[in-house]
Design a protein around this motif. Structure first.
Motif, short mmCIF file in Angstrom:
data_model
loop_
_atom_site.label_atom_id
_atom_site.label_comp_id
_atom_site.label_asym_id
_atom_site.label_seq_id
_atom_site.Cartn_x
_atom_site.Cartn_y
_atom_site.Cartn_z
N ALA A 334 -25.62 41.51 -24.10
CA ALA A 334 -25.87 40.07 -24.21
C ALA A 334 -25.65 39.60 -25.64
O ALA A 334 -25.12 38.51 -25.88
N VAL A 335 -26.03 40.43 -26.62
CA VAL A 335 -25.86 40.06 -28.03
C VAL A 335 -24.38 39.97 -28.39
O VAL A 335 -23.95 39.01 -29.03
N GLU A 336 -23.59 40.98 -27.98
CA GLU A 336 -22.16 40.97 -28.30
C GLU A 336 -21.45 39.81 -27.62
O GLU A 336 -20.60 39.15 -28.23
N LEU A 337 -21.80 39.53 -26.39
CA LEU A 337 -21.18 38.42 -25.66
C LEU A 337 -21.51 37.10 -26.32
O LEU A 337 -20.63 36.25 -26.53
N ARG A 338 -22.77 36.91 -26.68
CA ARG A 338 -23.20 35.65 -27.31
C ARG A 338 -22.48 35.45 -28.64
O ARG A 338 -22.03 34.35 -28.97
N VAL A 381 -16.14 28.50 -21.45
CA VAL A 381 -16.28 29.71 -22.26
C VAL A 381 -17.75 30.10 -22.35
O VAL A 381 -18.11 31.27 -22.22
N GLU A 382 -18.62 29.12 -22.58
CA GLU A 382 -20.05 29.41 -22.71
C GLU A 382 -20.65 29.91 -21.40
O GLU A 382 -21.70 30.55 -21.40
N ALA A 383 -19.95 29.66 -20.28
CA ALA A 383 -20.44 30.11 -18.98
C ALA A 383 -19.95 31.52 -18.62
O ALA A 383 -20.35 32.08 -17.60
N VAL A 384 -19.08 32.10 -19.46
CA VAL A 384 -18.57 33.44 -19.17
C VAL A 384 -19.71 34.45 -19.26
O VAL A 384 -20.48 34.47 -20.21
N THR A 385 -19.81 35.31 -18.25
CA THR A 385 -20.86 36.32 -18.19
C THR A 385 -20.29 37.71 -18.45
O THR A 385 -19.07 37.91 -18.43
N ALA A 386 -21.17 38.66 -18.67
CA ALA A 386 -20.73 40.05 -18.84
C ALA A 386 -20.04 40.55 -17.59
O ALA A 386 -19.06 41.31 -17.67
N ASP A 387 -20.51 40.15 -16.43
CA ASP A 387 -19.86 40.54 -15.17
C ASP A 387 -18.44 39.99 -15.10
O ASP A 387 -17.53 40.67 -14.60
#
Length: 419
Positions: A334-338, A381-387
């Motif tokens: 979550a940290v890397e994605l954010r 882009v902000e809605a992109v999830t890790a999945d």
């Protein structure tokens, strides 16, 4: 003027002379950008020598029906500016950025040589040598050579052409390409920054422009991409590695996730990205570690480049493939994605404060019927999830589909070929 579509941010109109016009005025800016964009680039070079689209781009600045090349340059200097242009795979664009008070003079200068090019024979012969020297310039840059070899692996069209193909270009080829593509069926005009909308539209409606002739639809060339790696030996002190992964482009629905993947790897100034952090910061293997996502209307590429000592080539390649594989097998934290999303959206929003960047985005999206809405794209882009990152990485099989071109010293032969 018939309004085709528009909102509070811009208007797209079709004028009585059938010219498509996009306006995005900004009274707070102190400059204006005027541009003509054409739905044609080096991919559309059918029946002409390679490099014709780029050669024509050069030649439009060499004189018009009313001005010599020298006069064009003098008039531009009097306005404190210089008209410019670029050619890509599927777009050619001519533009001029100028202080707002000189807007109409700059628009007249640009329109004159765009719609009335002289294409003088004597300038054509001189420009051949200029472009050949441009080819020589890039050939002397090992990083550019690795990029050119990579384009060969991907079977991408040659933008500059070759010395042999450039020497073959004649005025008839330039006219053929101009007449085929430089008309209201494939050209749009885009204005951004501070300008008088009424004056600009009134001027454009009075222009004598070219209209399309009936021509058969050109088929897209298909390529069989078999070879995935090439190694070139040169007299260099540093090794240069360019790599690419074919992916989807604009309008695919995967673009937000692909932009995030590129940022996780190292795009958009992400100094905490995986490749930059391990290859440069942690292990000190390279100075240059670059990543990008290059997208067109029907295809795209994840791209990268590394410049490093030859003795580190295999280690750097292993790091690249490790991170590509990890993206296909493990969820990003979550940290890397954010952090990646923050870098990506931050650079996008900052960039869109520039009227020239706005112009580029508007011209390409309008040419290919794509939606241009920065706020919507940022939201996506902000809605992109890790999945979603994992799904898209698996969809394009990143580690399996990477193409690599390396330029290494002549004396070095320890590169480990891809399996």
């Amino acid at each position: 003027m018939e309004k085709v579509k528009g909102d509070l941010r811009m208007e797209i109109m079709t004028l009585k002379n059938h010219l498509q016009v996009v306006l995005k005025p900004d009274s707070s800016s102190r400059s204006a950008v005027f541009a003509y964009a054409i739905k044609a680039g080096c991919n559309m070079e059918v029946g002409v020598p390679a490099g014709t689209a780029h050669f024509l781009e050069h030649m439009l600045f060499k004189g018009s029906a009313t001005k010599t090349a020298k006069k064009i340059n003098q008039d531009a200097a009097d306005l404190g500016t210089l008209p410019n242009a670029y050619t890509s795979e599927d777009e050619t664009k001519y533009y001029i950025q100028v202080q707002s008070k000189y807007g109409m003079e700059a628009l007249d200068l640009l329109s004159d040589f765009f719609w009335q090019p002289a294409l003088p024979e004597e300038e054509i012969e001189k420009e051949k040598q200029v472009i050949i020297e441009e080819i020589h310039m890039y050939a002397d840059q090992p990083s550019s050579v690795s990029g050119e070899v990579l384009e060969g692996l991907l079977k991408r069209s040659s933008l500059l052409g070759t010395k042999k193909s450039v020497r073959k270009i004649q005025r008839s080829h330039l006219l053929q390409f101009y007449n085929t593509h430089y008309h209201t069926g494939a050209v749009i005009f885009v204005a951004t920054g501070n300008f008088d909308e009424f004056e600009v539209l009134s001027y454009l409606e009075r222009l004598k422009v070219h209209h399309p002739k009936e021509r058969p639809e050109q088929e897209r060339r298909e390529y069989d991409l078999q070879q995935k790696e090439a190694v070139v030996k040169r007299s260099v002190k540093q090794a240069h590695i360019s790599w690419a992964i074919p992916v989807a482009g604009y309008g695919s629905g995967d673009e937000p996730a692909l932009e995030v993947i590129a940022t996780i790897l190292g795009a958009h100034g992400n100094a905490s990205s995986r490749l930059y952090d391990e290859i440069r910061e942690e292990k000190g293997l390279a100075y240059a570690v670059d990543v990008d996502y290059e997208s067109f209307h029907d295809h795209g590429y994840l791209l990268g480049y590394m410049g490093l000592p030859a003795t580190y080539v295999n280690e750097a390649r292993k790091i690249l493939f490790k991170h590509l594989s990890d993206l296909e097998t493990s969820l990003v934290s979550a940290v890397e994605l954010r952090r990646a999303i923050a870098c990506l959206t931050g650079q996008l929003i900052i960039g869109m404060d520039d009227v020239l960047t706005q112009n580029d985005s508007l011209s390409y999206s309008t040419l290919y019927g794509l939606e241009f809405d920065v706020d919507a794209f940022v939201a996506n882009v902000e809605a992109v999830t890790a999945d979603e990152v994992l799904r898209v990485a698996q969809k394009y099989a990143l580690a399996e589909n990477v193409y690599v071109a390396s330029v290494v010293p002549k004396t070095w032969s320890a590169i480990e070929q891809l399996s």
